[in-house]
Design an enzyme around this catalytic site. Structure first.
Site, mmCIF file in Angstrom:
data_model
loop_
_atom_site.group_PDB
_atom_site.id
_atom_site.type_symbol
_atom_site.label_atom_id
_atom_site.label_comp_id
_atom_site.label_asym_id
_atom_site.label_seq_id
_atom_site.Cartn_x
_atom_site.Cartn_y
_atom_site.Cartn_z
ATOM 1 N N ALA A 41 0.856 -1.194 0.000
ATOM 2 C CA ALA A 41 0.000 0.000 0.000
ATOM 3 C C ALA A 41 0.890 1.241 0.000
ATOM 4 O O ALA A 41 1.995 1.210 0.539
ATOM 5 C CB ALA A 41 -0.893 -0.012 1.237
ATOM 6 N N GLY A 78 4.962 -6.698 7.803
ATOM 7 C CA GLY A 78 4.009 -6.761 6.677
ATOM 8 C C GLY A 78 3.225 -8.060 6.640
ATOM 9 O O GLY A 78 3.695 -9.100 7.085
ATOM 10 N N ASN A 117 0.154 -12.778 19.739
ATOM 11 C CA ASN A 117 -0.449 -13.602 20.791
ATOM 12 C C ASN A 117 -1.354 -14.680 20.189
ATOM 13 O O ASN A 117 -1.619 -15.686 20.831
ATOM 14 C CB ASN A 117 -1.214 -12.717 21.765
ATOM 15 C CG ASN A 117 -2.470 -12.116 21.157
ATOM 16 O OD1 ASN A 117 -3.538 -12.738 21.180
ATOM 17 N ND2 ASN A 117 -2.368 -10.912 20.592
ATOM 18 N N TYR A 141 -4.663 -17.046 10.767
ATOM 19 C CA TYR A 141 -3.715 -15.961 11.022
ATOM 20 C C TYR A 141 -2.700 -16.375 12.091
ATOM 21 O O TYR A 141 -1.480 -16.285 11.890
ATOM 22 C CB TYR A 141 -4.489 -14.707 11.445
ATOM 23 C CG TYR A 141 -3.656 -13.635 12.089
ATOM 24 C CD1 TYR A 141 -2.692 -12.938 11.370
ATOM 25 C CD2 TYR A 141 -3.835 -13.312 13.443
ATOM 26 C CE1 TYR A 141 -1.927 -11.944 11.978
ATOM 27 C CE2 TYR A 141 -3.080 -12.316 14.045
ATOM 28 C CZ TYR A 141 -2.132 -11.637 13.315
ATOM 29 O OH TYR A 141 -1.378 -10.660 13.910
ATOM 30 N N ARG A 179 -9.795 -7.476 28.302
ATOM 31 C CA ARG A 179 -8.675 -8.327 27.862
ATOM 32 C C ARG A 179 -7.414 -7.505 27.647
ATOM 33 O O ARG A 179 -6.306 -7.919 27.999
ATOM 34 C CB ARG A 179 -9.076 -9.074 26.590
ATOM 35 C CG ARG A 179 -7.945 -9.869 25.951
ATOM 36 C CD ARG A 179 -8.439 -10.635 24.731
ATOM 37 N NE ARG A 179 -7.354 -11.235 24.000
ATOM 38 C CZ ARG A 179 -6.671 -10.609 23.031
ATOM 39 N NH1 ARG A 179 -6.964 -9.368 22.698
ATOM 40 N NH2 ARG A 179 -5.698 -11.244 22.396
HETATM 41 P P1 NAI Z 1 -1.609 -3.510 9.609
HETATM 42 O O1 NAI Z 1 -2.600 -4.404 8.974
HETATM 43 O O2 NAI Z 1 -2.023 -2.115 9.929
HETATM 44 O O3 NAI Z 1 -0.298 -3.443 8.687
HETATM 45 C C1 NAI Z 1 0.131 -4.526 7.898
HETATM 46 C C2 NAI Z 1 0.685 -3.970 6.612
HETATM 47 O O4 NAI Z 1 1.121 -5.065 5.800
HETATM 48 C C3 NAI Z 1 -0.360 -3.174 5.799
HETATM 49 O O5 NAI Z 1 0.100 -1.862 5.560
HETATM 50 C C4 NAI Z 1 -0.482 -3.968 4.511
HETATM 51 O O6 NAI Z 1 -0.640 -3.157 3.349
HETATM 52 C C5 NAI Z 1 0.844 -4.714 4.468
HETATM 53 N N1 NAI Z 1 0.760 -5.919 3.643
HETATM 54 C C6 NAI Z 1 -0.189 -6.882 3.684
HETATM 55 N N2 NAI Z 1 0.043 -7.795 2.739
HETATM 56 C C7 NAI Z 1 1.152 -7.400 2.079
HETATM 57 C C8 NAI Z 1 1.875 -7.930 0.985
HETATM 58 N N3 NAI Z 1 1.511 -9.064 0.372
HETATM 59 N N4 NAI Z 1 2.971 -7.268 0.564
HETATM 60 C C9 NAI Z 1 3.355 -6.121 1.164
HETATM 61 N N5 NAI Z 1 2.707 -5.559 2.195
HETATM 62 C C10 NAI Z 1 1.616 -6.215 2.652
HETATM 63 O O7 NAI Z 1 -1.078 -4.255 10.915
HETATM 64 P P2 NAI Z 1 -0.397 -3.631 12.208
HETATM 65 O O8 NAI Z 1 -1.414 -3.499 13.263
HETATM 66 O O9 NAI Z 1 0.434 -2.471 11.822
HETATM 67 O O10 NAI Z 1 0.555 -4.840 12.653
HETATM 68 C C11 NAI Z 1 1.869 -4.963 12.153
HETATM 69 C C12 NAI Z 1 2.350 -6.380 12.397
HETATM 70 O O11 NAI Z 1 2.295 -6.669 13.775
HETATM 71 C C13 NAI Z 1 1.514 -7.430 11.688
HETATM 72 O O12 NAI Z 1 2.380 -8.443 11.222
HETATM 73 C C14 NAI Z 1 0.624 -7.969 12.767
HETATM 74 O O13 NAI Z 1 0.264 -9.310 12.518
HETATM 75 C C15 NAI Z 1 1.515 -7.837 13.974
HETATM 76 N N6 NAI Z 1 0.752 -7.697 15.215
HETATM 77 C C16 NAI Z 1 0.070 -6.530 15.470
HETATM 78 C C17 NAI Z 1 -0.654 -6.396 16.638
HETATM 79 C C18 NAI Z 1 -1.370 -5.131 16.987
HETATM 80 O O14 NAI Z 1 -1.939 -5.075 18.076
HETATM 81 N N7 NAI Z 1 -1.370 -4.120 16.123
HETATM 82 C C19 NAI Z 1 -0.733 -7.518 17.619
HETATM 83 C C20 NAI Z 1 0.000 -8.685 17.229
HETATM 84 C C21 NAI Z 1 0.723 -8.760 16.090
HETATM 85 C C1 15L Z 2 -3.253 -9.181 16.594
HETATM 86 O O1 15L Z 2 -2.456 -10.044 16.256
HETATM 87 C C2 15L Z 2 -3.805 -8.225 15.623
HETATM 88 O O2 15L Z 2 -2.857 -7.863 14.639
HETATM 89 C C3 15L Z 2 -4.379 -6.978 16.260
HETATM 90 O O3 15L Z 2 -5.215 -6.309 15.299
HETATM 91 C C4 15L Z 2 -5.187 -7.331 17.515
HETATM 92 O O4 15L Z 2 -6.297 -8.099 17.157
HETATM 93 C C5 15L Z 2 -4.308 -8.089 18.472
HETATM 94 O O5 15L Z 2 -3.741 -9.219 17.865
HETATM 95 C C6 15L Z 2 -5.074 -8.541 19.715
HETATM 96 O O6 15L Z 2 -5.089 -9.738 20.006
HETATM 97 O O7 15L Z 2 -5.618 -7.672 20.403
#
Ligand code: NAI
Ligand code: 15L
Length: 276
Positions: A41, A78, A117, A141, A179
């Protein structure tokens, strides 16, 4: 950690256009880091000084190899970040992750992997888990994050690639339910964590370490031993001031409230005839 510490090679940050990527891009660039940002994006903010942004899909292996040329660390955020159908998850989170590890192998780079988590989401809240606990993903996921953690182990054992695995709880501006009084990670603690995961000179004999990534929340009784001392990180914030406001904010779903993964565990849940 001294504010003057900067990595000696550029850092490739995937998922830069996402919620956490934008926070990290701004904060780490402000520390003087050389950042290579990428996402499929567009980057929605002005690209910070000292950073460059390249739009790319993680599924494009040759492109990821090119992007990583000369980097010392890949902070890998990502991919699909919530529960989605299997076919949606596998491209970014399995194939894309493989491309990241291949790039790290070629560059001799460390991977800082945003696990979740939800890799242990089906462990009960009454349980206490250490970093080496059995994984229990709560959906496709979470399963992809478990795969990512094991990918790191494979690349460490076979190729010597270092990984810092961050089992992130809930990183949002504020906790929003009961939570999250346990799982919340503040943005500032996240930034400090990524900084230490990148800068730590030695990950110990394993060359791989796992961190339960939450702030200093007294309600976090589920997660215990991890590698925070190895990298020199300690959370400084806490969800505790939100306790009076949020402790009653629960659901009436027995599955959601029983397991660590919360609402993700209840998605498409059909064991024993379903949820009620
Ligand atoms: P988000 O969904 O806002 O960001 C993920 C980014 O990955 C997006 O900008 C999307 O465009 C990009 N993306 C998806 N598929 C792609 C592809 N094929 N090629 C290139 N880019 C791609 O997620 P957020 O909240 O910023 O989380 C970041 C990371 O941390 C993720 O891996 C998520 O699983 C992990 N995470 C986040 C948590 C949270 O509370 N925000 C909790 C646990 C894990
Ligand atoms: C995650 O892994 C997700 O990326 C985030 O959007 C939340 O759902 C978080 O876990 C959570 O468990 O609160």
């Amino acid at each position: 950690m001294g504010a003057e510490e900067i990595p000696n090679r550029p850092v490739l940050l995937t998922g830069a256009s996402g919620a956490l990527g934008r926070i990290l891009a701004r904060a780490l660039a402000a520390r003087g880091w050389s950042l290579w940002l990428t996402d499929r994006a567009p980057f929605p903010d002005p690209v910070p000084a000292g950073a460059r942004f390249t739009r790319a899909d993680l599924e494009d292996g040759p492109m990821i190899l090119r992007l990583a040329e000369g980097c010392g660390t890949i902070v890998h955020l990502g991919g699909v970040s919530v529960e989605q159908p299997f076919e949606t998850v596998i491209g970014p989170n399995l194939r894309g992750l493989y491309h990241v590890y291949e790039a790290a192998r070629r560059e001799g780079a460390r991977v800082v992997f945003a696990s979740s988590n939800h890799a242990v989401g089906f462990r009960e809240r009454a349980e206490v888990l250490d970093d080496d606990c059995a994984l229990a993903p709560d959906g496709f996921y979470g399963l992809s994050k478990a795969y990512g953690e094991l990918m790191g182990r494979l690349y460490r054992d076979k190729h010597g690639v270092e990984s810092v695995v961050l089992r992130i709880g809930s990183c949002f501006p504020e906790p929003t339910d009961a939570r999250m009084l346990a799982t919340w990670l503040s943005a500032e603690d996240l930034v400090r964590l990524i900084a230490r995961a990148t800068l730590a000179s030695d990950l110990g004999p394993e060359g791989r370490t796992v961190i339960w990534a939450t702030s200093n929340n007294s309600r976090m009784t589920w997660w215990r031993r991890d590698g925070r001392d190895v990298i020199g990180w300690a959370p400084q914030d806490s969800a505790d001031p939100f306790i009076p406001h949020l402790e009653d904010r629960t659901t009436d779903d027995r599955i959601v409230e029983r397991y660590q993964g919360g609402a993700f565990t209840a998605i498409d849940y059909s064991r024993d005839g379903g949820r009620s």
